[in-house]
Structures are given as structure tokens and as C-alpha cells.
Motif scaffolding. Structure first.
Motif, PDB file in Angstrom:
ATOM      1  N   MET A 154       8.758  21.021 -50.656  1.00  0.00           N
ATOM      2  CA  MET A 154       8.499  21.338 -49.257  1.00  0.00           C
ATOM      3  C   MET A 154       9.475  20.583 -48.366  1.00  0.00           C
ATOM      4  N   ALA A 155       9.862  21.236 -47.291  1.00  0.00           N
ATOM      5  CA  ALA A 155      10.705  20.593 -46.281  1.00  0.00           C
ATOM      6  C   ALA A 155       9.814  20.081 -45.164  1.00  0.00           C
ATOM      7  N   LEU A 156      10.060  18.851 -44.744  1.00  0.00           N
ATOM      8  CA  LEU A 156       9.266  18.241 -43.678  1.00  0.00           C
ATOM      9  C   LEU A 156       9.945  18.476 -42.329  1.00  0.00           C
ATOM     10  N   HIS A 157       9.186  18.951 -41.352  1.00  0.00           N
ATOM     11  CA  HIS A 157       9.689  19.171 -39.994  1.00  0.00           C
ATOM     12  C   HIS A 157       8.796  18.416 -39.017  1.00  0.00           C
ATOM     13  N   VAL A 158       9.395  17.518 -38.263  1.00  0.00           N
ATOM     14  CA  VAL A 158       8.650  16.719 -37.293  1.00  0.00           C
ATOM     15  C   VAL A 158       8.970  17.231 -35.895  1.00  0.00           C
ATOM     16  N   GLU A 159       7.947  17.693 -35.193  1.00  0.00           N
ATOM     17  CA  GLU A 159       8.092  18.151 -33.815  1.00  0.00           C
ATOM     18  C   GLU A 159       7.273  17.217 -32.926  1.00  0.00           C
ATOM     19  N   PRO A 160       7.935  16.285 -32.220  1.00  0.00           N
ATOM     20  CA  PRO A 160       7.189  15.283 -31.440  1.00  0.00           C
ATOM     21  C   PRO A 160       6.363  15.879 -30.311  1.00  0.00           C
ATOM     22  N   ARG A 161       6.629  17.120 -29.937  1.00  0.00           N
ATOM     23  CA  ARG A 161       5.841  17.751 -28.874  1.00  0.00           C
ATOM     24  C   ARG A 161       4.458  18.173 -29.366  1.00  0.00           C
ATOM     25  N   LEU A 162       4.249  18.166 -30.685  1.00  0.00           N
ATOM     26  CA  LEU A 162       2.932  18.478 -31.254  1.00  0.00           C
ATOM     27  C   LEU A 162       2.101  17.197 -31.274  1.00  0.00           C
ATOM     28  N   ALA A 163       1.149  17.115 -30.382  1.00  0.00           N
ATOM     29  CA  ALA A 163       0.312  15.916 -30.291  1.00  0.00           C
ATOM     30  C   ALA A 163      -0.839  16.000 -31.291  1.00  0.00           C
ATOM     31  N   GLY A 164      -1.441  14.856 -31.581  1.00  0.00           N
ATOM     32  CA  GLY A 164      -2.615  14.830 -32.442  1.00  0.00           C
ATOM     33  C   GLY A 164      -2.263  14.722 -33.913  1.00  0.00           C
ATOM     34  N   ASN A 165      -3.297  14.902 -34.758  1.00  0.00           N
ATOM     35  CA  ASN A 165      -3.165  14.693 -36.199  1.00  0.00           C
ATOM     36  C   ASN A 165      -3.104  15.980 -37.010  1.00  0.00           C
ATOM     37  N   ALA A 166      -3.115  17.124 -36.342  1.00  0.00           N
ATOM     38  CA  ALA A 166      -3.090  18.391 -37.074  1.00  0.00           C
ATOM     39  C   ALA A 166      -1.764  18.562 -37.801  1.00  0.00           C
ATOM     40  N   TRP A 167      -1.810  19.245 -38.941  1.00  0.00           N
ATOM     41  CA  TRP A 167      -0.585  19.573 -39.676  1.00  0.00           C
ATOM     42  C   TRP A 167      -0.679  20.995 -40.193  1.00  0.00           C
ATOM     43  N   ARG A 168       0.478  21.616 -40.378  1.00  0.00           N
ATOM     44  CA  ARG A 168       0.527  23.043 -40.704  1.00  0.00           C
ATOM     45  C   ARG A 168       1.497  23.297 -41.849  1.00  0.00           C
ATOM     46  N   LEU A 169       1.198  24.331 -42.604  1.00  0.00           N
ATOM     47  CA  LEU A 169       2.088  24.811 -43.652  1.00  0.00           C
ATOM     48  C   LEU A 169       2.604  26.191 -43.267  1.00  0.00           C
TER      49      LEU A 169
END
Length: 664
Positions: free
Chosen positions: A591-606
Motif C-alpha cells: 500500500m502507498a501512504l498518502h498524508v493530507e494534512p487538511r483531513l482533520a481527526g483520526n479517520a482513515w480511508r482505503l
């Protein structure tokens, strides 16, 4: 080495000032040259002012082939501004702080034959030293051993020395203010000698000098003007049937130059007695005949500054390097020290326009104007636009959101809504019976709708910035708008994912993208663990098509998190050398990890790879990705206005290729 026209060597017009070297037995002279001040006199056959300078044949050393001459006294002479036709006096300040002597003292200033510089044979010597003596510019010159150099040496020894003319470039002109009944005097307070030439004495206004390309050029732009009025000269009266006045003749030469016709074309028709109106018709017919012929490309393959296309590309490279703070490379290195006005005048001169340095403000206005009714690729603002577009694109790409990697890209041809239609999977093939009858199969359909919208801002480069050689404001604006465009796209994509309290936008079926009943949302949020990732992967693998039966086997390839979950995600995806089978990380490298700092909170998506199952669509108008720059002449500001435009749209088209865990 890239060859450049002499007239453009420092980004300013080449001024040819004739200085007639004559002997005067009544003057007192030292062993090298006369110390008398230059005087002005009228040539008997021309309405030109000449600068009389002393030339002592005794200074000639036949063994070393050297001589000394006064090449400039700086006296004021009358000139005409090609922009508005006004007259002004031009003076050269001959002081150590006003004349740039390094070039001449380095031995690179040539002695030319009549200002020609098209071949090596045109150089007949070199200036070995230059100095200021008594307010005059004095040069030591060495002749070459060529046949032309020997001919000059013989003429000097015979007591018939040739005349001297200089070519120089003005870097700064101090503008004077005219009194009520006088014309202004502008003083060149920073100028540089480019070449010295041996020339014949101009006999009349129709005398020609050779340009650096070997074409005949009318002398009216480089000689001094005697009268404010435009009366016909003795030449005109003696050489009937000439029908044009001096003013009309100059206009004819200007028309020929703008039509890219040689000066010889104008001279021949002037001498034949045509009127200015008839000459205009002749030029029009000449251009019409050329248009009827088979057209060939005007783009030259040689990469020299004589080639306008290559020159324009090089100037754009210089502008880009300065705005981006990058080193200048290739041919652009030769222009790295030029000012914006220098570069702008080079563009004007490359398309055949004359430039007067009597007013920097006028040059700035001229540089920022269109060459015709609309901007063309030969306009300086277009080169600024091209360089600004590159700076803007660099900043835009550096700030792009990783969410675009999850999307399928489309092209919009207009701003009408675009439909993302999806057909269900094809039904299974059925065995054909003995009768050979084949049954029809049906497919269901779903569709989502989105559109492209326009986002834009204006910024400008002022005339003052051009005069002050200040490119930082323009470069910073282009850079900021590039970042702003990337921020706009990122904000729109984040808004999609976070709509409906993080469940995503509502689709055409009336439900949000993420929903537990769809099977693409965890019922309970959890940290990013191997087990939690396994649950998400299983959910995507088990997704069914629109028919509700056919597995689509979506494979998660992207893990998207906010900054709060970055470290946790890196730990889970890291490759670990496990000592036991149970410790093996099944997701390492998958899997490739993508960090988007504009996404607040602890949710994560695939997300699945968009080439397999696309959940997000991004679209650009006419396939022009990212912001685009457009330019127009300044209306609300003096200068040029630039518009950064982004035509972009994004929407969700399917929920089967993505999975949400609310996190904890």
C-alpha cells in the motif's frame, strides 16, 4: 558561443556617431595627437553635423601598425526620437564614472570596416587601450596584417587618414528639461564603447552605412539633424526627379523596414521619383506577391540570437531563472546580467523596430505594448507570461494534494454537467441449446454528475517595476497563485471526503458514499492495525457490482490519513524482519501512504487503484491541467495585467472502490 547582433549586445540600440578625423596644421599638437577640442561643422553636401576630431598621422607606428586617435569628445548633437518625432540633444559624458572602459581595455573592441561585422574579414584591427584625456576619449588602435589593414596603413602614411566612427551602447540616460524655446538635452551618464570603425565621409542624407548584418541602413536614424523644419536639401534639388521630401523619404525607409524589405528597395524607388503614396502601393503589391507564393517556415534552425525564435526562447529562460531563483543555463547565461528593459528592447529590435534610449519611460511603454492589434509570440509580455507560467506550474506541482493520485482524470469541453455513467456487469453467458436460440441479457445502470467551474485571480507587473528592473513582485505573484491553485483543488477534494460529517457526498441513490449498509464503512472506529487493515481489505475484495452478485475484487492500493495518523500508518506499513511467521507484516510494500494534512481527526480511508475501480473523478477544461496565465495590456494599472485561471471540477462517482474507518 552564440552570436548576437552588435545592436543588441547590451540590450540597447547601437548609436553610430561619425567623428571625422582631419588634420589641421594651424592647431598645436603633441607628438601623439592634437589636443584641440572638437568642433562642429556642416558637411558641404549634407544636412548633418559632424564631430571634428584630431588625427595626427605622426602617431602612426608603421612597424607596430598602431596609431592613436580621439574617438569621442562627448559634444551634444541633435537627434530625433523615433517614437514621437521630437528633437533632442544628445551628449556623452566623458568621465571615468560615465564611460565603461573595461571592455575596451581588455582588447575585445574591434576596429571594423564601415561597421560591418558579418564575417571575420570585416575586422581590420583592434582597440588596445582607451583612456580619458582632457575630457576626450582617446584610443590606441592596432591594425591587422591583412590586406585591408595594409591599405589603411598606406593611407595614413600617405597623409590621407580615413575617418573614424564609433558604435556605443547607452546604459543610462539623464533626461534634461527643455526651456520654452529650446529642445531638451539628454546626457548619457553610463555608456560603453562597442566598436570603432573606419568609414568614408557621408556626402548627403541618402548616404548608407553597413549594419552588422551587411544590409544597407538609412543614416537618418544615426546622424545628427541640423534643422527643426523639413526643408528639402541641396541633394534633393540637384537630383531631380526625386518627388519625396526628406520627411517622406524617411517615412519610406521606415515603411520598408516594417515590411521587412531591404533599404535598397526604398532607395531605388525614391531615386526613381515615386511619391510616398505610390511607394506605399508598391510595398503593398510586394507583400501581396510574396503571400501568393508557397510559404515556407520562417523558423530558422540555427541557434543564434539572430534567430528571433531562439532569442525569444532564451529571454524567456532568463526571466524564468530570475523569478524561480534558479541558475541560468545554456545560451541564457549570456543574458544573465541584462535588465528587463534590456531584454525588452532586444525583442523589439529582433522584429525590426527602432528603439530610442532618450526616455526609459517611453521604452517601458513600448516594451509592454502589442506588436499589432493583439499579442503575438514576439511580444515581451508574452515572454513574461511564458516564464510566469513555468514559475506558477513549479509552485502548483510542489503543492499538489496527494488525493489527485486517487482520482480518474477526465477532460471537459465546456461547463455543462458531465455524467459518469456506469453499467452493471455483463450477465453470465448461457449454454446454447440444440435449437440454437440465444437469450437476451439485461444490464443495470447508475450515474453521477459533476461539472467544471472556473477559479481566477488578477495580478500585474507595473511600468515602474519594469523601469526599476524589479521582477520579484511578478515572480512572487506567479508562485503564490500556483500554490493557491493547488490549495483550491485540495480544498475541493477534501470537501468531498468530509461531506456529511465524513461520510462523503450523497450519491444518486440517495445515500452517502460511506455507509455501513454498503459494507464500505467500519461500524466501530479503530486505530490503524494489521487486523483493521485486513478488515478493510476484505470489505473491498467482497464488493459486488451493480447487479449485486458479481464480485469486482477491488484491491486496496492507497491508505489515506490526516497528519494525526501519519506515524501510526508508517509503523503499520513498515517492512519488518520478522523472527516468527505471526510477526510478518502482510501489508508491507503493498500500500502507498498518502498524508493530507487538511483531513482533520483520526479517520482513515482505503482506495483501490483508480484504473480498477475509480471512486473520485477530477476534470479540467480542454485538458489544460492546473492554472493557466493570460495577459493583456494594463488598463487599471500602467504595465501589463496577468490573469491566473483554473478550470477544475471533482466529484465522487462510485462507492465500491473506497473504505472508511472512523478511527479512534
Amino acid at each position: 558561443m552564440f552570436r548576437q547582433p552588435i545592436a543588441c549586445c547590451a540590450g540597447a540600440p547601437l548609436i553610430l556617431a561619425s567623428i571625422f578625423a582631419t588634420t589641421n596644421s594651424s592647431q598645436t599638437s603633441d607628438p601623439l595627437m592634437s589636443k584641440t577640442a572638437p568642433t562642429h561643422r556642416r558637411s558641404p553636401d549634407a544636412n548633418t553635423l559632424t564631430r571634428r576630431a584630431s588625427f595626427d598621422a605622426k602617431s602612426f607606428d608603421s612597424n607596430a601598425r598602431t596609431f592613436t586617435a580621439v574617438i569621442s569628445s562627448g559634444s551634444a548633437v541633435k537627434r530625433r526620437d523615433p517614437f514621437d518625432g521630437s528633437l533632442y540633444n544628445e551628449a556623452l559624458a566623458v568621465t571615468p564614472s560615465s564611460v565603461r572602459l573595461d571592455r575596451a581595455r581588455s582588447g575585445v573592441v574591434p576596429l571594423l570596416n564601415s561597421h560591418r561585422a558579418s564575417t571575420l574579414d570585416d575586422q581590420i584591427g583592434v582597440v588596445t587601450d582607451v583612456r580619458i584625456e582632457g575630457g576626450q576619449l582617446v584610443a590606441d588602435i592596432r591594425l591587422s596584417p591583412s590586406d585591408a589593414g595594409k591599405a589603411v596603413a598606406a593611407a595614413i602614411e600617405a597623409g590621407t587618414p580615413p575617418n573614424i566612427s564609433i558604435g556605443y551602447v547607452v546604459h543610462n540616460m539623464t533626461e534634461g528639461v527643455a526651456s520654452r524655446d529650446a529642445i531638451p538635452t539628454h546626457t548619457a551618464t553610463d555608456w560603453e564603447l562597442l566598436e570603432v570603425s573606419l568609414v568614408p565621409i557621408p556626402a548627403d542624407p541618402q548616404t548608407f552605412i553597413r549594419s552588422h548584418k551587411g544590409n544597407n541602413m538609412p543614416i537618418d536614424e544615426s546622424i545628427e539633424i541640423d534643422d527643426d523644419n523639413e526643408q528639402e536639401t541641396e541633394y534633393s534639388k540637384r537630383n531631380q526627379p526625386r518627388a519625396m521630401s526628406d520627411r517622406d523619404a524617411r517615412a519610406a525607409y521606415d515603411i520598408a523596414a516594417r515590411a521587412h524589405l531591404p533599404a535598397e528597395f526604398a532607395r531605388q524607388h525614391i531615386e526613381q521619383g515615386v511619391t510616398l503614396a505610390q511607394f506605399r502601393t508598391l510595398v503593398f503589391n510586394k507583400l501581396a506577391d510574396a503571400a501568393d507564393r508557397t510559404q515556407t517556415s520562417s523558423i530558422r534552425s540555427d541557434e543564434t540570437f539572430d534567430n528571433p525564435n531562439f532569442l525569444n526562447r532564451t529571454i524567456e529562460d532568463v526571466l524564468y531563472a530570475r523569478m524561480a531563483g534558479k541558475p541560468v543555463e545554456g545560451a541564457a547565461r549570456e543574458m544573465a546580467g541584462r535588465t528587463l528593459l534590456d531584454l525588452g528592447t532586444m525583442v523589439l529590435q529582433s522584429r525590426g523596430e527602432r528603439v530610442s534610449w532618450s526616455s526609459r519611460a517611453q521604452i517601458a511603454d513600448h516594451v509592454m505594448q502589442r506588436s499589432g492589434g493583439y499579442h503575438t509570440t514576439s511580444d515581451f509580455p508574452i515572454l513574461l507570461q511564458g516564464a510566469g507560467q513555468r514559475v506558477l506550474r513549479d509552485a502548483y506541482q510542489a503543492a499538489e494534494t496527494p488525493l489527485k493520485l486517487l482520482a480518474r482524470r477526465r477532460t471537459a469541453v465546456d461547463f455543462r454537467p458531465m455524467t459518469s455513467a456506469q453499467l452493471s456487469e455483463a450477465p453470465q453467458l448461457l449454454e446454447v441449446g440444440e435449437a440454437g436460440q440465444i437469450k437476451y441479457g439485461s444490464r443495470s445502470e447508475s450515474k453521477e454528475v459533476g461539472s467544471v467551474k472556473t477559479y481566477a485571480r488578477l495580478f500585474s507587473i507595473s511600468r515602474n517595476a519594469l523601469i526599476n528592473d524589479d521582477l520579484d513582485a511578478f515572480g512572487n505573484s506567479a508562485r503564490d497563485w500556483g500554490k493557491s491553485a493547488a490549495e483550491t483543488e485540495a480544498g475541493l477534494l477534501v470537501a468531498l471526503l468530509t461531506a456529511n460529517n465524513g461520510d462523503g457526498p450523497t450519491l444518486s441513490d440517495g445515500n452517502p458514499v460511506y455507509k455501513t449498509t454498503r459494507g464500505n464503512k467500519a461500524s466501530v472506529g479503530s486505530a490503524i492495525t494489521v487486523d483493521a487493515l485486513g478488515d478493510g481489505r476484505q470489505a473491498l475484495r467482497n464488493m459486488k457490482g451493480l447487479d449485486g452478485k458479481t464480485p469486482i475484487n477491488a484491491i486496496p492500493k492507497h491508505l489515506v490519513v490526516g497528519s494525526a495518523k501519519e506515524t501510526e500508518a508508517e509503523q503499520v506499513l513498515a517492512a519488518i524482519a520478522a523472527a516468527h511467521v505471526d510477526d510478518v507484516n502482510p501489508f508491507s510494500g503493498k500500500m502507498a501512504l498518502h498524508v493530507e494534512p487538511r483531513l482533520a481527526g483520526n479517520a482513515w480511508r482505503l482506495f483501490a487503484d483508480p484504473s480498477q475501480v475509480s471512486s473520485i473523478v477530477i476534470a479540467y477544461l480542454n485538458d489544460l491541467a492546473g492554472p493557466q496565465l493570460a495577459v493583456q495590456e494594463g488598463w487599471t494599472t500602467l504595465g501589463a495585467e496577468f490573469r491566473a485561471v483554473l478550470d477544475f471540477g471533482c466529484w465522487m462517482e462510485d462507492w465500491r472502490g473506497t473504505y472508511l474507518n472512523p478511527g479512534n
